[in-house]
Design a protein around this motif. Sequence first.
Motif, PDB file in Angstrom:
ATOM      1  N   VAL A 185       0.869  -1.179   0.000  1.00  0.00           N
ATOM      2  CA  VAL A 185       0.000   0.000   0.000  1.00  0.00           C
ATOM      3  C   VAL A 185       0.898   1.218   0.000  1.00  0.00           C
ATOM      4  O   VAL A 185       1.773   1.339   0.864  1.00  0.00           O
ATOM      5  CB  VAL A 185      -0.913   0.049   1.248  1.00  0.00           C
ATOM      6  N   ASP A 186       0.734   2.107  -0.970  1.00  0.00           N
ATOM      7  CA  ASP A 186       1.522   3.336  -0.934  1.00  0.00           C
ATOM      8  C   ASP A 186       0.609   4.508  -0.579  1.00  0.00           C
ATOM      9  O   ASP A 186      -0.528   4.592  -1.029  1.00  0.00           O
ATOM     10  CB  ASP A 186       2.248   3.576  -2.267  1.00  0.00           C
ATOM     11  N   MET A 187       1.125   5.375   0.286  1.00  0.00           N
ATOM     12  CA  MET A 187       0.374   6.542   0.747  1.00  0.00           C
ATOM     13  C   MET A 187       0.934   7.835   0.155  1.00  0.00           C
ATOM     14  O   MET A 187       0.808   8.907   0.743  1.00  0.00           O
ATOM     15  CB  MET A 187       0.402   6.600   2.276  1.00  0.00           C
ATOM     16  N   LEU A 188       1.545   7.742  -1.028  1.00  0.00           N
ATOM     17  CA  LEU A 188       2.158   8.919  -1.635  1.00  0.00           C
ATOM     18  C   LEU A 188       1.140  10.018  -1.925  1.00  0.00           C
ATOM     19  O   LEU A 188       1.449  11.208  -1.819  1.00  0.00           O
ATOM     20  CB  LEU A 188       2.889   8.523  -2.921  1.00  0.00           C
ATOM     21  N   GLU A 189      -0.077   9.618  -2.272  1.00  0.00           N
ATOM     22  CA  GLU A 189      -1.107  10.616  -2.558  1.00  0.00           C
ATOM     23  C   GLU A 189      -1.588  11.328  -1.295  1.00  0.00           C
ATOM     24  O   GLU A 189      -2.260  12.359  -1.371  1.00  0.00           O
ATOM     25  CB  GLU A 189      -2.298   9.960  -3.266  1.00  0.00           C
TER      26      GLU A 189
END
Length: 389
Positions: A185-189
């Motif tokens: 899961v990436d939380m870059l946004e």
Amino acid sequence: MKLLKLAVSGLPLFSSKLEIDFAAAQRVSSKNAKNMCHVFGRMYQNNAIAIVGINASGKTSLLKVLTFAMGLLRSDTPINNLSCREILEGVSGDHTVVFESYFFSAQKQIHYLKTVIRKNKNRYFIAEEELRSKNTKKSMTKKEVYDFSNVPIDIVRNTNEAYLLDDISIMVAFNRRSNDSIDYVDMLEHTDVNQLEILEDVPSELIAFFDPCIEYLRIQDDPHIQDKKKGLDIRLKFLGKDEITIHNISDLNHYLSSGTIKGINTFVLAMRTFKTGGYLIIDEIENHFNREIVSTLIRFYRDHRVNPRGATLVFTTHYAELLDEFERNDNIYIVRNRNGITAQNMSDILNRNDIKKSEAYESGFLEGTVPIYESYMSLKHLLAQRMEG
């Protein structure tokens, strides 16, 4: 699936070959092993990896490379639609980018995936790709783990098993065959946009951790409304107050602090990775958080009772003090931008784990980790001139 190592060459933003090792580079003692994920044999994986560097050093770009590489391994999306594909910008003509991924699968094997990407007009395509697989041995050294020179090819592009569109990885064939896939899961946004993304009831213990004045937060969706974020039945109750009912998720920003919102998003996603042994990728982890909350998250990933499947937290930070949460040096990467981005493992610079990492980082001993003195003096001179004028 566990990503052991990633090597990428040919990225326009990076000055040389990028190598990120998720496996321990230093000796693992019995004490260290309690806070790490045992993969197989002598291979242990760090459960938390910090990426540090001054502003504009390339920390976010490094996270984007990791996210893109994990998207390749998951293979459920064409590379032209993958998140963070902008890291390929600048590729054209005969220019190639080569991703080399080493991973450990549910089949108890080590695998090597080589993916060569090129660009034709306005789209990217996979020019070459191959997967090699081998069994593990208890006494394998790291050099042996990553040596596939005499291992035959397991899957190659455009065979009966992997005849695919030119922007789909052969990992789709492997994942289908092995019933395995990487979870991340990436939380870059979420770095610059802080809005609740968790469309489910939030555990009361988690709510109390961030705001003890909240009694509960209950979220249910309305099946008759397609836009889930606007078709919700949200019940929020503060202690000693009447229940508040709203239907748009963005309206929660009027009632919850930015720290509570990011906390719910982050810790609920962390709990999901604890269940799967996956990866949580966060840029600027300290945004909206105080140091103790970040430290708590890091400690959760290093606690076998909370994180029994060896999930991994990968984050960037500007807070050098957070480095002191780590007993080891090999789970810290120093990022610099000198005519191109580089990433260096701290264990290659500091051999001793007992040196206080924050002081080494802030002192400039690691080189390129503090603003250049000349730049500081120029800025100071400019500000003084402005005040005088």
